[in-house]
Scaffold this active site. Structure first.
Site, PDB file in Angstrom:
ATOM      1  N   LYS A 100       0.660  -1.312  -0.123  1.00 11.23           N
ATOM      2  CA  LYS A 100      -0.180   0.175   0.073  1.00 11.23           C
ATOM      3  C   LYS A 100       0.405   1.371  -0.112  1.00 11.23           C
ATOM      4  O   LYS A 100       0.458   2.193   0.507  1.00 11.23           O
ATOM      5  CB  LYS A 100      -0.405  -0.448   0.946  1.00 11.23           C
ATOM      6  CG  LYS A 100      -2.325  -1.384   0.743  1.00 11.23           C
ATOM      7  CD  LYS A 100      -3.017  -1.028   2.423  1.00 11.23           C
ATOM      8  CE  LYS A 100      -3.794  -2.463   2.399  1.00 11.23           C
ATOM      9  NZ  LYS A 100      -3.411  -3.559   2.573  1.00 11.23           N
ATOM     10  N   ARG A 101       1.586   0.989  -1.093  1.00 12.94           N
ATOM     11  CA  ARG A 101       2.497   2.852  -0.846  1.00 12.94           C
ATOM     12  C   ARG A 101       1.906   3.928  -1.665  1.00 12.94           C
ATOM     13  O   ARG A 101       1.222   3.036  -2.838  1.00 12.94           O
ATOM     14  CB  ARG A 101       4.138   1.997  -1.769  1.00 12.94           C
ATOM     15  CG  ARG A 101       5.037   1.022  -0.758  1.00 12.94           C
ATOM     16  CD  ARG A 101       4.881   1.894   0.827  1.00 12.94           C
ATOM     17  NE  ARG A 101       6.312   0.941   1.620  1.00 12.94           N
ATOM     18  CZ  ARG A 101       6.301   0.115   1.899  1.00 12.94           C
ATOM     19  NH1 ARG A 101       4.769  -0.519   2.711  1.00 12.94           N
ATOM     20  NH2 ARG A 101       7.064  -0.622   2.723  1.00 12.94           N
TER      21      ARG A 101
END
Length: 292
Positions: A100-101
Site C-alpha cells: 500500500k505504498r
C-alpha cells in the site's frame, strides 16, 4: 519465468483459469504464529511463510504477503519477505506484495524500484498502491510495473468504515464524480491503452495490469459511487472473504457483471487451518470451491 515475459494481467488471467479466483494472503501476525507453535521473530516468520508457499503453490491463483508483518521484525523480517517472494517465484505462483505504498516524485520512484523494478528482491508480480496523493502521483510505479510485465492494485473502495469519507466524497472539479469513480476511470484508461498496444483492444476476457482493491463486503457502494467496475477491464482484488464476512454472494453483490475480473482474497480462514500443509490445502480448496 521472468516477470517481463508476459503482461501481469495476462498471467493473472491464466492463473485464474488454471486454479480458480482465490488469492490467499500471507499475514503472519503474532496470534497466528503462536497458534502454529512458532516464535514471534524472524525464525518463526520464515517457517510460517515458507510453509504457506509450499502448501498452496499450484492450488491458488496468487499469494499476497502483507509487508507490514515482515517490516515489524526489522531488517531480518524484510529478508524473510524477500525469501518468501523468491520461493513463490520458484514454485510458479504469482505474488502480490501488499505494501500500500503512495508518495510523490522521486520518493514514489524509490518505492517503484523497491517493489517493481526487475532484479529487486522485493519485487513480486504486483504491488498494492494508495492513490490518495492523487492518482497521477502513482505514475512512477505504474510506468515501472508496465515496462517489466508487472502489475499494480490501486485502493479504490475499501471495507473499513473510515474509507467511505474519502472514497465516496464528490469532487468539485471532476464533474462531481466520487473519488473512487475518478480512480476507477484512471485505471480504465491505462488498461485500455495497454490492451490496445497488445493488439487485443476488445476481447471480453482480456485483463489489463492496473487493478483495483475493492472490499468484498461493501455492498452497493460501487454503484452508489458511480464506479464502473466492468469498464476498468483490470483485475479486482477483493479482500475480506471468509473470516471477515465476505462470501461469493457478497462479492457478486458488489461486482455484478464484473465477476470475471474478480480475484478474491482470504487470509485468516485459510491460514487458521494450519500449520498442517494438508489442512491448509483443504481450507484453500473449500474457499476456492465456494467461488467457483
Amino acid at each position: 519465468m521472468s516477470a517481463g515475459a508476459r503482461p501481469f494481467g495476462e498471467r493473472l488471467a491464466g492463473a485464474i483459469d488454471a486454479t480458480g479466483r482465490l488469492c490467499v494472503g500471507i499475514d503472519p501476525h503474532p496470534g497466528l504464529l503462536t497458534s502454529w507453535g512458532l516464535s514471534d521473530d524472524a525464525t518463526g516468520l520464515r517457517e510460517f511463510s515458507l510453509r504457506v508457499v509450499e502448501a498452496l503453490a499450484g492450488s491458488v491463483a496468487a499469494l499476497k504477503p502483507q509487508a507490514a508483518f515482515y517490516e515489524r521484525h526489522g531488517s531480518a523480517g524484510i529478508a524473510v519477505l524477500e525469501e518468501t517472494i523468491a520461493a513463490a517465484r520458484s514454485a510458479g505462483v504469482l505474488t502480490i506484495v501488499d505494501a500500500k505504498r503512495g508518495d510523490i516524485g522521486s520518493t514514489m520512484q524509490g518505492y517503484a524500484d523497491a517493489f517493481l523494478r526487475e532484479g529487486s528482491p522485493l519485487a513480486g508480480d504486483a504491488v498494492t498502491l494508495s492513490p490518495y496523493l492523487g492518482f497521477g502521483s502513482l505514475a512512477p510505479a505504474i510506468d515501472t510495473a508496465l515496462a517489466v510485465g508487472r502489475g499494480v492494485f490501486v485502493l479504490c473502495l475499501t471495507s473499513n468504515p473510515e474509507g467511505a469519507s474519502v472514497q465516496l466524497a464528490r469532487s468539485d472539479t471532476d464533474e462531481g464524480r466520487s473519488v473512487a469513480a475518478t480512480i476507477a476511470r484512471a485505471a480504465a484508461a491505462l488498461n485500455a491503452e495497454e490492451l490496445a498496444a497488445g493488439g487485443d483492444p476488445g476481447a471480453s476476457r482480456s485483463l489489463g495490469s492496473v487493478g483495483l482493491v475493492v472490499g468484498a463486503t461493501i455492498g452497493e457502494a460501487a454503484r452508489a459511487a458511480g464506479v464502473d467496475l466492468v469498464g476498468v477491464r483490470g483485475p479486482l482484488l477483493m479482500p475480506g472473504v471468509g473470516a471477515q464476512g465476505g462470501s461469493a454472494q457478497s462479492v457478486r453483490a458488489v461486482v455484478g457483471e464484473a465477476w470475471q475480473q474478480v480475484l478474491a482474497s482470504s487470509s485468516r480462514e485459510v491460514l487458521g487451518a494450519g500449520p498442517s500443509a494438508d489442512d491448509l490445502r483443504s481450507a484453500a480448496a473449500r474457499a476456492a470451491a465456494s467461488l467457483a
